[in-house]
Scaffold this motif. Structure first.
Motif, PDB file in Angstrom:
ATOM      1  N   LEU A   1       3.579  26.211   4.840  1.00 38.95           N
ATOM      2  CA  LEU A   1       3.668  26.433   3.403  1.00 38.95           C
ATOM      3  C   LEU A   1       4.232  25.243   2.648  1.00 38.95           C
ATOM      4  N   ARG A   2       5.025  24.424   3.305  1.00 39.88           N
ATOM      5  CA  ARG A   2       5.552  23.214   2.662  1.00 39.88           C
ATOM      6  C   ARG A   2       5.607  22.124   3.714  1.00 39.88           C
ATOM      7  N   VAL A   3       4.737  21.149   3.577  1.00 44.68           N
ATOM      8  CA  VAL A   3       4.536  20.144   4.622  1.00 44.68           C
ATOM      9  C   VAL A   3       4.513  18.751   4.006  1.00 44.68           C
ATOM     10  N   ARG A   4       4.476  17.747   4.874  1.00 44.27           N
ATOM     11  CA  ARG A   4       4.406  16.359   4.402  1.00 44.27           C
ATOM     12  C   ARG A   4       2.976  15.821   4.414  1.00 44.27           C
ATOM     13  N   GLY A   5       2.157  16.341   5.281  1.00 40.78           N
ATOM     14  CA  GLY A   5       0.767  15.922   5.339  1.00 40.78           C
ATOM     15  C   GLY A   5      -0.128  17.146   5.273  1.00 40.78           C
ATOM     16  N   PHE A   6      -1.070  17.164   4.324  1.00 37.18           N
ATOM     17  CA  PHE A   6      -1.918  18.345   4.204  1.00 37.18           C
ATOM     18  C   PHE A   6      -3.280  17.947   3.651  1.00 37.18           C
ATOM     19  N   THR A   7      -4.204  18.887   3.722  1.00 34.93           N
ATOM     20  CA  THR A   7      -5.569  18.653   3.275  1.00 34.93           C
ATOM     21  C   THR A   7      -5.811  19.449   2.012  1.00 34.93           C
ATOM     22  N   GLN A   8      -6.111  18.739   0.933  1.00 33.33           N
ATOM     23  CA  GLN A   8      -6.306  19.384  -0.360  1.00 33.33           C
ATOM     24  C   GLN A   8      -7.803  19.562  -0.615  1.00 33.33           C
ATOM     25  N   ASP A   9      -8.188  20.784  -0.959  1.00 37.26           N
ATOM     26  CA  ASP A   9      -9.592  21.024  -1.322  1.00 37.26           C
ATOM     27  C   ASP A   9      -9.761  20.625  -2.781  1.00 37.26           C
ATOM     28  N   ASP A  10      -9.777  19.341  -2.984  1.00 36.35           N
ATOM     29  CA  ASP A  10      -9.661  18.770  -4.306  1.00 36.35           C
ATOM     30  C   ASP A  10     -11.028  18.536  -4.924  1.00 36.35           C
ATOM     31  N   ALA A  11     -11.104  18.666  -6.232  1.00 39.89           N
ATOM     32  CA  ALA A  11     -12.310  18.295  -6.957  1.00 39.89           C
ATOM     33  C   ALA A  11     -11.918  17.777  -8.325  1.00 39.89           C
ATOM     34  N   HIS A  12     -12.720  16.846  -8.832  1.00 42.88           N
ATOM     35  CA  HIS A  12     -12.499  16.295 -10.166  1.00 42.88           C
ATOM     36  C   HIS A  12     -13.817  16.267 -10.903  1.00 42.88           C
ATOM     37  N   ILE A  13     -13.772  16.742 -12.121  1.00 46.12           N
ATOM     38  CA  ILE A  13     -14.969  16.871 -12.946  1.00 46.12           C
ATOM     39  C   ILE A  13     -14.815  15.948 -14.145  1.00 46.12           C
ATOM     40  N   PHE A  14     -15.780  15.064 -14.331  1.00 47.70           N
ATOM     41  CA  PHE A  14     -15.800  14.145 -15.462  1.00 47.70           C
ATOM     42  C   PHE A  14     -16.878  14.633 -16.424  1.00 47.70           C
ATOM     43  N   CYS A  15     -16.487  14.904 -17.661  1.00 47.76           N
ATOM     44  CA  CYS A  15     -17.438  15.519 -18.583  1.00 47.76           C
ATOM     45  C   CYS A  15     -17.165  15.082 -20.009  1.00 47.76           C
ATOM     46  N   THR A  16     -18.054  15.475 -20.896  1.00 46.79           N
ATOM     47  CA  THR A  16     -17.864  15.208 -22.323  1.00 46.79           C
ATOM     48  C   THR A  16     -16.918  16.255 -22.898  1.00 46.79           C
ATOM     49  N   PRO A  17     -16.292  15.958 -24.040  1.00 46.38           N
ATOM     50  CA  PRO A  17     -15.369  16.940 -24.620  1.00 46.38           C
ATOM     51  C   PRO A  17     -16.011  18.291 -24.899  1.00 46.38           C
ATOM     52  N   ASP A  18     -17.286  18.295 -25.281  1.00 49.06           N
ATOM     53  CA  ASP A  18     -17.907  19.579 -25.594  1.00 49.06           C
ATOM     54  C   ASP A  18     -18.303  20.362 -24.346  1.00 49.06           C
TER      55      ASP A  18
ATOM     56  N   TYR B   1       0.842  -1.186   0.000  1.00 46.28           N
ATOM     57  CA  TYR B   1       0.000   0.000   0.000  1.00 46.28           C
ATOM     58  C   TYR B   1       0.883   1.243   0.000  1.00 46.28           C
ATOM     59  N   ARG B   2       0.327   2.348  -0.507  1.00 43.66           N
ATOM     60  CA  ARG B   2       1.027   3.625  -0.435  1.00 43.66           C
ATOM     61  C   ARG B   2       0.068   4.700   0.037  1.00 43.66           C
ATOM     62  N   ALA B   3       0.592   5.606   0.882  1.00 45.00           N
ATOM     63  CA  ALA B   3      -0.208   6.766   1.295  1.00 45.00           C
ATOM     64  C   ALA B   3      -0.472   7.631   0.067  1.00 45.00           C
ATOM     65  N   LYS B   4      -1.686   8.138  -0.039  1.00 45.45           N
ATOM     66  CA  LYS B   4      -2.044   8.858  -1.267  1.00 45.45           C
ATOM     67  C   LYS B   4      -1.404  10.248  -1.290  1.00 45.45           C
ATOM     68  N   PRO B   5      -0.767  10.604  -2.415  1.00 44.92           N
ATOM     69  CA  PRO B   5      -0.256  11.965  -2.584  1.00 44.92           C
ATOM     70  C   PRO B   5      -1.286  12.864  -3.252  1.00 44.92           C
ATOM     71  N   MET B   6      -2.307  12.241  -3.848  1.00 41.21           N
ATOM     72  CA  MET B   6      -3.351  12.964  -4.570  1.00 41.21           C
ATOM     73  C   MET B   6      -4.665  12.208  -4.412  1.00 41.21           C
ATOM     74  N   ASN B   7      -5.763  12.909  -4.638  1.00 42.74           N
ATOM     75  CA  ASN B   7      -7.081  12.314  -4.477  1.00 42.74           C
ATOM     76  C   ASN B   7      -7.675  11.777  -5.780  1.00 42.74           C
ATOM     77  N   CYS B   8      -7.063  12.119  -6.922  1.00 41.68           N
ATOM     78  CA  CYS B   8      -7.720  11.824  -8.205  1.00 41.68           C
ATOM     79  C   CYS B   8      -8.022  10.345  -8.438  1.00 41.68           C
ATOM     80  N   PRO B   9      -7.094   9.385  -8.156  1.00 39.21           N
ATOM     81  CA  PRO B   9      -7.465   7.992  -8.416  1.00 39.21           C
ATOM     82  C   PRO B   9      -8.675   7.533  -7.597  1.00 39.21           C
ATOM     83  N   GLY B  10      -8.805   8.049  -6.369  1.00 38.22           N
ATOM     84  CA  GLY B  10      -9.970   7.690  -5.562  1.00 38.22           C
ATOM     85  C   GLY B  10     -11.264   8.181  -6.178  1.00 38.22           C
ATOM     86  N   HIS B  11     -11.253   9.395  -6.709  1.00 43.87           N
ATOM     87  CA  HIS B  11     -12.450   9.937  -7.350  1.00 43.87           C
ATOM     88  C   HIS B  11     -12.759   9.191  -8.648  1.00 43.87           C
ATOM     89  N   ILE B  12     -11.714   8.760  -9.333  1.00 45.48           N
ATOM     90  CA  ILE B  12     -11.910   7.975 -10.551  1.00 45.48           C
ATOM     91  C   ILE B  12     -12.627   6.668 -10.228  1.00 45.48           C
TER      92      ILE B  12
END
Length: 702
Positions: free
Chosen positions: A433-450, A386-397
């Motif tokens: 300002l530069r840390v090892r653990g932080f909270t990202q206000d992340d969002a991912h939008i899945f949409c059509t090309p148009d 297992y690896r600690a997540k550096p980003m949220n995108c794969p989880g949202h996927i």
């Protein structure tokens, strides 16, 4: 420095044999006028022909060619400091550019547009600072001949030089270096551009044991070509330049500090000593700079965080890990509540994803390869790694992929305050300002090309709303794109990148936003728009980002059913507006110097009863204020009134209300407003109405 045989780079020498054509070239000046001058004429000579006073005032020149070649017809030489970036590749680029800054003594050998830059041109200040770095290196080598030099770039605020020396430099050494620099400046030594045969240069540095210069020459120059050096007096250094005409043009400077820096940024390599300095055109500008630094120091979020009891970093727990104290947590709550409410209002769904996930997931996403060095090492558990997540995108996927999607379901917008973990090296972390653990206000939008243009534009609108809400009036916009010359660093085809870059560029243009483009700075999976806020001191902060991603939907085989009944691949937008809660909070602290607007302040009103007999009335006032949602602190200590007021002022509380006989008799309060002082007695109802208005409008001022 090495005692090499040198070929001077002057008009009429080796350079000129490359041009067996007309003896005249055309030089176009900023006013549109064109001068025909002999090939090999220098910018200084052209300035002097216009006006001797202009020649004395000019610092450097900027030229633009129509061919994209350098004016000597050869490839542009690498440089130890011209660009000011702190990465090895950007510091020593051998790629020629059509527009560049050159010395006043640079021979012009083809038709060019020419700008003569004086001290009021921002581009010339960087050249002054790079020249100051060479002046400092001259002083260091004269005082400490045993040292070896790394590189010495100009930066946005000054310059530095990396030095290899067994004995640590002391504050007394820095003072001696600065004094010696003054001597070098007083000698007014010309900066001369010289070329040395590559083999000669390598042999000389090898004999001296200077592995850093050997590395730079081997990596950034080609066999058989002359290597660019700059000399002032007896000092000679591998450098592309440009420089000011002489050391005497470095007029106002200061050696500031020293820090450690690993060779090539790798902690496995030898540690160097990095000496920082700064330079300006005048002493007045230098003094203003240090006044500005004092303002920055007074706003340091690490100091204010401790003083106001907002957060801490505990040594026993490890660096780069933030502990939010009650008052800081209250501010975080207000930040997150506003953001969550806005997300829901703008059509996002809130989600939560795990902190750790199987390593196989990160292999599919590509992070385990491209981003691995910035992730924490894998954890081997009983069933898998297992690896600690550096980003949220794969989880949202995975949430998107969990159920079939139709074009009618798109766009899908997932938002999360997700805790992520990134392996920042020891010594690189800096407060919030530069840390090892932080909270990202992340969002991912899945949409059509148009739908992509509308979604990106909505993200930019959201980013502007964030800045406005938190009191930032100014910002800059940057577009980061792929560098075609570094194909291995970016996923996807050239067509994909052209389409996605064009989409972002079109949105920025449509909104009428001025932006600067940065090739090679895109994420590995797609181009991005960065929105950098400007704080009250004029500093830029990288926070909001909007990224176009066509790679991860392909890697995870995402689909939706189109109106035609066929399966199609969605496109994806990554966006973070705070960037991270921790970093945004640190910027807020420094922007407001800890004096937060009323709606964000952890304690909004401090109550000071003059004596014990006024405590009951103060309690009634507290209850009334709390009814409208104010956070109130009543000081019932048996202390002098002035001491209570002083303590509340030190906590930077927006309002302090004082209550005595007159106030109790008239249902009033005596108001002291932060930054304004005593405003006198006012009816309690009027103060409540004022506070309500400030809360409703989230005013950045009281």
């Amino acid at each position: 420095m090495p005692k090499y045989s040198v070929r001077a780079a002057a008009a009429g020498t080796v350079r000129s044999i490359l041009f067996i054509v007309s003896d005249q070239i055309k030089v176009t000046l900023p006013d549109g006028s064109v001068r025909e001058v002999p090939r090999g004429t220098t910018p200084y000579a052209i300035a002097h022909s216009i006006s001797p006073r202009l020649a004395d005032a000019v610092v450097v020149a900027k030229i633009r060619t129509t061919t994209g070649k350098t004016t000597d017809g050869a490839e542009e030489q690498s440089d130890a400091g011209h660009n000011g970036a702190q990465t090895e590749e950007s510091m020593y680029s051998d790629v020629a550019t059509a527009e560049r800054i050159v010395d006043l003594a640079e021979p012009l050998n083809e038709d060019v547009a020419l700008w003569l830059l004086k001290e009021n041109d921002p581009e010339s200040l960087r050249v002054v600072r790079h020249s100051a770095a060479h002046v400092m290196a001259t002083a260091i080598t004269e005082l400490y001949p045993e040292v070896k030099l790394g590189h010495g770039p100009a930066t946005d605020s000054g310059f530095f030089y990396d030095i290899l020396r067994e004995q640590p430099f002391t504050p007394e050494d820095l003072a001696a270096i600065e004094a010696k620099m003054a001597e070098v400046v007083a000698r007014n030594e010309p900066f001369r551009h010289e070329y040395i045969a590559r083999d000669e240069a390598l042999v000389g540095y090898l004999q001296q044991g200077d592995f850093m210069k050997v590395h730079f020459i081997e990596k950034f120059t080609k066999s058989g070509e002359g290597v660019s050096f700059y000399r002032n007096g007896e000092f000679l250094d591998f450098c592309r330049g440009p420089h000011v005409p002489s050391t005497g043009r470095v007029k106002a400077f200061k050696v500031m500090s020293i820090a450690g820096a690993y060779w090539l940024g790798d902690e496995k390599n030898p540690q160097l000593q990095r000496i920082y300095g700064t330079a300006f055109y005048t002493q007045k500008e230098l003094d203003a700079h240090f006044k500005h630094l004092e303002e920055i120091k007074a706003r340091d979020h690490r100091v204010l965080g401790k003083q106001l009891d907002l957060f801490s970093i505990q040594e026993i727990a490890g660096p780069g890990l933030i502990f939010w104290h009650p008052k800081g947590a209250l501010i975080r709550k207000e930040m997150e509540n506003w953001m969550r409410d806005e997300c829901l209002r703008r059509g996002y769904s809130l989600v939560y994803t795990p902190h750790i996930m199987k390593r196989d997931l990160w292999k599919v996403s590509g992070h385990d390869g491209v981003y691995s060095k910035d992730m924490f090492p894998a954890m081997e558990l009983d069933d898998a790694e297992y690896r600690a997540k550096p980003m949220n995108c794969p989880g949202h996927i995975l949430i998107y992929k969990n159920s079939p999607k139709s074009y009618r379901d798109l766009p899908q917008r997932y938002a999360e305050f997700g805790n992520v973990y990134r392996y920042e090296r020891s010594g690189t972390m800096h407060g919030l300002l530069r840390v090892r653990g932080f909270t990202q206000d992340d969002a991912h939008i899945f949409c059509t090309p148009d739908q992509i243009s509308g979604e990106v534009e909505a993200c930019l609108d959201f980013a502007e709303a964030v800045l406005q809400n938190f009191g930032f009036a100014e910002y800059r916009v940057e577009l980061s794109t792929r560098d075609p010359k570094k194909e291995g660093e970016f996923f996807g085809t050239a067509e994909d990148w052209a389409y996605s870059e064009g989409a972002l560029r079109d949105v920025l243009t449509k909104r009428g936003l001025k932006f600067q483009e940065f090739p090679g700075e895109a994420a590995f999976y797609g181009p991005k728009i960065d929105v950098k806020l400007v704080d009250v001191l004029g500093r830029l902060w990288q926070l909001s980002t909007v990224q176009f991603d066509f790679n991860l939907p392909r890697r995870f085989e995402l689909e939706y059913t189109g109106e035609d009944g066929e399966k199609h691949q969605p496109v994806m937008v990554h966006r973070a507006l705070f960037g991270s809660v921790e970093r945004f909070f640190g910027v807020l602290i420094e922007h407001y110097a800890g004096a937060f607007p009323l709606w964000l302040a952890p304690v909004q009103v401090g109550l000071v009863p003059i004596s014990e007999k006024h405590i009951d009335y103060a309690r009634k006032v507290k209850a009334e204020l709390e009814k409208i949602g104010l956070r109130v602190d009543l000081d019932e200590r048996n202390e002098m009134m002035k001491a209570k007021i002083r303590d509340f002022a030190n906590e930077k509380i927006p309002f302090v209300l004082i209550m005595g006989d007159k106030e109790a008799a008239n249902e009033a309060v005596s108001v002291r407003t932060r930054g304004k002082g005593d405003e006198g007695s006012t009816p309690l109802a009027d103060f409540i109405a004022r506070a309500k208005d400030l809360l409703t409008h989230r005013s950045p001022t009281l």
